[in-house]
Design an enzyme around this catalytic site. Structure first.
Site: not given
Length: 941
Positions: A874, A567, A803, A827
């Site tokens: 994206c 994170h 993906e 991905d």
């Protein structure tokens, strides 16, 4: 050799399995203070990645690079298991060496073991060892008798002889051989080639060697130019034969006989053959560029590449001892002691030698599974400037230049026990409440992903399992801080041992929460940061630290631990702060105030650079800022190539609050709205009206621009706290995305209704994530068609994410019904190459410019355009300056990137010619690897 005594060796152990041995060693290392808790998981992870069996009954388990920050001091522990443990592919290990090393110290041990493993009877010797001293002695270099080395007084130039018998009698005199030993010399004659012959006898006396060159005659139809005569004992003569073989295999042994004095011949034999001029047609010269040289893992990859060919392949380290070894032997490779910047000369013979050399050169240039360092001339490397270039994993791009602030770990002082359990419980509960207030204040100031992460931290504070663990300890007489830290440490260690590296990196969140509560319990102030701007260095920087830091002062972030999917790393990228992670414990020894250059693009930290280096870095940084400013000034202009092709550039958003900022930054719409934000911040499934209001905030900021919304992509590393699922061994290949919605259709139905209701008459594009099969697409489309028939939103398209490889391979069928495709390159890359994108060790492999990934993108575009449909990208690849021309050339219609990258992406498009991009894409599809594509993309387009 590592610091080691016989006390570090346990003899005659009985262990049931490889895992049991690794666990026993890791706990022994932890008990003796070599490593911190959590190193065991790193050792098991390393073994899962690649077996650590060396050969001859020896295995060397050690931690992954990511867990090196847990090493407190270098050390080694050894377990002797005479019954053996099945280790790898039927091989038994009788000696298991557990290694704790924070950088490259274990490479010396590997080279040492490589020499030990040349003993033919090593496994049996290890198995039968009775005492720790026996093992200790074996782990030290097996010595070659000093009497059997190349001494010039044992070399005789131009020995007069007309027959082999005369030459053998002369050799016997030099060796002081007995009549019996002379007879053995006469009976054991072998032609080595190129005029060299070997004759040997066995002795129980002093071993000796002699080299005699002669004027030349023939024996058995072959020329005789030199004789190596040995009076040997055991294996003492092996080193001499290996050294002579180095000359023989390179075809240069005949050159030795032309040397006209004994000293010159002795030096040549000791040194080994050197290349003259450029490599020949059956050779190639390549510089090692991965950041640690040829230790076990990259060495194994090189051996695997070599074994794929029938050719005989030899390799020589030109900056080492200069001897050729078999490139298909891992132990031989390790023995070369290859470091970054060393030059390797490969020689191949056989029908596929050319292909073998090309492949070996390619895999080394690609980094052998590790990050690739810039090429440094070996001459410069041997006289380094007084600087330190440290390598880590890039978590956020950009260059930061400034003084270091090295944050010392906070020491919490507290008693382990308490006499008043009720008071301790009250103290603990008050600390939790205060910590929650601090997090709530921080969340109120934060936006986007930071707000989500802090919300998750608040949920962690309220976790009933965690608090009950603490209270149970308190009731048993443990003090509140001791009980809390024990529970936190246990939870973080379990998280860090997760098989999924992305989930394992979330252990930093648990420790972050732990430190905040500990600071309250112990009334300890967390460190004050400098007033002047600085590069922040710490063992780990928690998400709350980043949210609360002064972004005007923090130039860059460096952590000893962590990972690119933590994170903290995510927040650093969102704030556009250059960051490096997984640097290892060495960064904690740096001095606060030292000037450094942090390069988030190359993953390097240049400590105390010289004036010239600093000046160049400042120039690069200034130029990047100028380009960024120019791009910002022109951010509202469309992205049109020099030959008139327009690429739409949208924004990737993680929450509603970012939309206005993205539009102000030049976004032409939202190319990816991660709708998880509408679900993650709640303790239960949000009602339809709550979702409608969230989505309307985004639409109101767009001003009629299109919104591409991805439906709920929970699962994997984004579980929903109010929808508990059984543990999955591999959540990234489990129930996530559209699969989760198929199990809980009310999730998707509520969301589709909310999106269509919020859109009104504004353009809305809805796409389903992780579609791999036709049945998944049909499930989503049938539900959408039914709801749209009720609501009848006027401007809506329905598409899907590409993906997984199956979606691209079956794109023609999907394109008949889908209105558009959006390719999630992050991905798609990890699933195509079977490389976890969060694993720093696979960073070099996990590159979206790999030709296999590009071919899938090309198939998707071709299928969509054949049906008149559009295709967007994206993933992060869309913001990569080298990837952008390739994507344009493949026919991509739209890219969606983080808001801060939009002006730069648009500026890059304006520099390009679509015609040249198409030529580049065609060449990229035929390339062998991602590295080759990047070289092509680096050429001026």
């Amino acid at each position: 050799m590592f610091p080691m005594t016989t006390q570090d060796i346990k003899m005659n152990q009985t262990l049931a399995s490889k895992q049991a041995a690794i666990v026993a060693l890791s706990r022994w290392l932890e008990q003796d203070g070599y490593v911190k808790a959590g190193y065991e998981a790193g050792m098991l992870e390393r073994e899962a990645q690649a077996a650590t069996y060396l050969g001859q009954g020896i295995a060397i388990p050690h931690g992954t690079r990511e867990c090196r920050h847990l090493v407190q001091k270098t050390g080694i522990k050894a377990l002797h298991v005479p019954e053996g443990i099945d280790w790898d592919d039927g091989e038994k290990a009788y000696l298991i060496l557990g290694i704790a090393a924070s950088s490259g110290e274990h490479l010396a041990l590997l080279r040492q073991l490589a020499r030990v493993l040349s003993r033919d009877d090593l496994a049996e010797t290890v198995r039968k060892a009775q005492h720790g001293e026996d093992i200790f002695n074996l782990l030290h270099e097996y010595p070659v008798s000093p009497l059997l080395a190349w001494h010039s007084d044992a070399i005789y130039i131009q020995q007069p002889a007309a027959t082999m018998d005369e030459l053998l009698h002369a050799a016997a005199r030099r060796l002081q051989a007995s009549a019996q030993e002379l007879e053995q010399l006469q009976n054991n004659i072998l032609h080595l080639g190129q005029g060299w012959w070997l004759s040997e006898s066995v002795t129980t006396d002093i071993p000796r060697a002699a080299v005699l060159t002669t004027t030349g005659f023939e024996y058995r139809g072959q020329p005789v130019r030199a004789l190596l005569a040995l009076k040997a004992r055991g294996r003492d003569h092996k080193k001499l034969l290996v050294q002579l073989a180095d000359w023989l295999v390179t075809g240069k042994a005949a050159e030795l006989t032309t040397l006209n004095n004994a000293q010159a011949l002795q030096q040549a034999l000791s040194r080994g053959p050197r290349p003259s001029g450029e490599p020949t047609s059956n050779q190639c010269l390549v510089t090692v560029r991965n950041h640690q040289g040829l230790h076990a893992r990259p060495g194994a990859l090189l051996v695997q590449a070599a074994k794929a060919f029938d050719a005989d392949i030899l390799v020589r380290n030109l900056d080492g001892d200069g001897h050729d070894v078999n490139a298909k032997s891992l132990m031989k490779l390790i023995s070369l002691g290859v470091r970054p910047g060393h030059r390797l000369l490969f020689t191949a013979t056989g029908p596929d030698s050319g292909a073998a050399l090309a492949r070996l050169q390619a895999v080394i240039n690609e980094g052998l599974g590790e990050l690739v360092a810039p090429l440094v001339p070996i001459a410069a490397a041997s006289h380094p400037e007084p600087v330190g270039l440290l390598k880590g994993a890039s978590a956020s791009p950009g260059i930061a230049i400034g003084p270091l602030y090295v944050e010392a770990p906070v020491h919490f002082d507290y008693a382990d026990v308490a006499c008043d359990a009720v008071a301790e419980q009250r103290r603990f509960e008050q600390a939790l409440q205060l910590a929650d207030c601090h997090l709530a204040d921080a969340a109120a100031r934060a936006q986007g992903q930071a707000q989500e992460i802090l919300g998750m931290h608040r949920e962690l504070l309220k976790d009933p399992g965690l608090t009950e663990n603490v209270l149970q300890r308190v009731r048993q007489g443990v003090s509140a801080p001791a009980a809390w830290w024990a529970a936190i440490d246990s939870a973080a260690t379990r998280q860090a041992s997760s098989d999924n590296s992305t989930l394992a990196e979330r252990a930093a969140d648990i420790r972050d929460i732990g430190r905040q509560v500990m600071a309250i319990l112990c009334n300890t102030a967390l460190p004050d940061t400098p007033e002047a701007p600085y590069i922040w260095v710490a063992e780990d920087i928690g998400p709350s630290d980043i949210v609360n830091m002064d972004t005007a002062k923090v130039l860059g972030l460096v952590t000893a631990g962590g990972g690119v999917s933590s994170h903290s790393a995510i927040l650093a990228r969102a704030l556009d702060i250059p960051a490096l992670v997984a640097m290892g414990g060495k960064v904690m020894a740096l001095k606060t105030g030292t000037c450094a250059i942090l390069n988030g693009d190359t993953g390097t930290l240049h400590v105390d650079p010289g004036e010239a280096v600093l000046s160049r870095a400042l120039e690069v940084q200034l130029r990047e800022r100028e380009l960024a400013w120019q791009a910002w000034e022109q951010r509202m202009q469309p992205a049109i190539t020099t030959d008139g092709y327009r690429l739409e550039v949208g924004a990737n958003l993680g929450d509603a609050g970012q939309a206005a900022e993205a539009m102000a930054g030049g976004a032409e719409g939202v190319g990816l709205l991660r709708t998880e934000f509408a679900f993650m911040g709640h303790s239960q499934l949000p009602a339809i009206q709550q979702q409608i209001e969230e989505y309307q905030h985004v639409f109101s900021a767009l001003g009629g621009r299109p919104l591409v919304a991805r439906t709920l992509d929970a699962g994997g590393d984004k579980p929903l706290s109010y929808w508990l699922r059984p543990k999955e061994d591999n959540p990234f290949l489990g129930v996530r995305g559209i699969r989760l919605c198929m199990q809980q259709p009310e999730l998707l139905e509520t969301q589709l209704r909310a999106l269509l209701a919020a859109a009104g008459d504004q353009p809305l594009r809805i796409m389903f994530p992780m579609v791999a099969d036709w049945s998944e697409w049909r499930f989503g489309k049938e539900m959408f068609d039914r709801i749209q028939a009720d609501i009848q939103a006027p401007d809506v398209q329905l598409g899907m994410m590409v993906e997984v490889p199956s979606a691209a391979l079956n794109a023609r069928q999907f394109a008949r019904e889908a209105d558009f495709f959006s390719i999630g390159t992050n991905d798609l890359t990890q699933y195509t190459l079977a490389a976890d994108r969060g694993n720093g060790e696979l960073a070099a492999l996990s590159d979206g410019l790999h030709p296999a990934v590009l071919r899938l993108i090309a198939m998707t575009v071709e299928a969509a355009h054949a049906e008149g449909k559009w295709v967007g990208v994206c993933g992060e690849l869309g913001a990569d300056p080298q990837a952008l021309p390739v994507l344009l050339g493949l026919g991509i219609d739209e890219v969606s990137v983080s808001p801060k990258r939009i002006p730069l992406v648009k500026a890059r498009v304006r520099e390009l010619s679509l015609a040249k991009c198409k030529q580049l894409a065609g060449r990229a599809l035929e390339a062998s690897c991602a590295g080759a594509v990047r070289i092509l993309a680096g050429e001026k387009q």
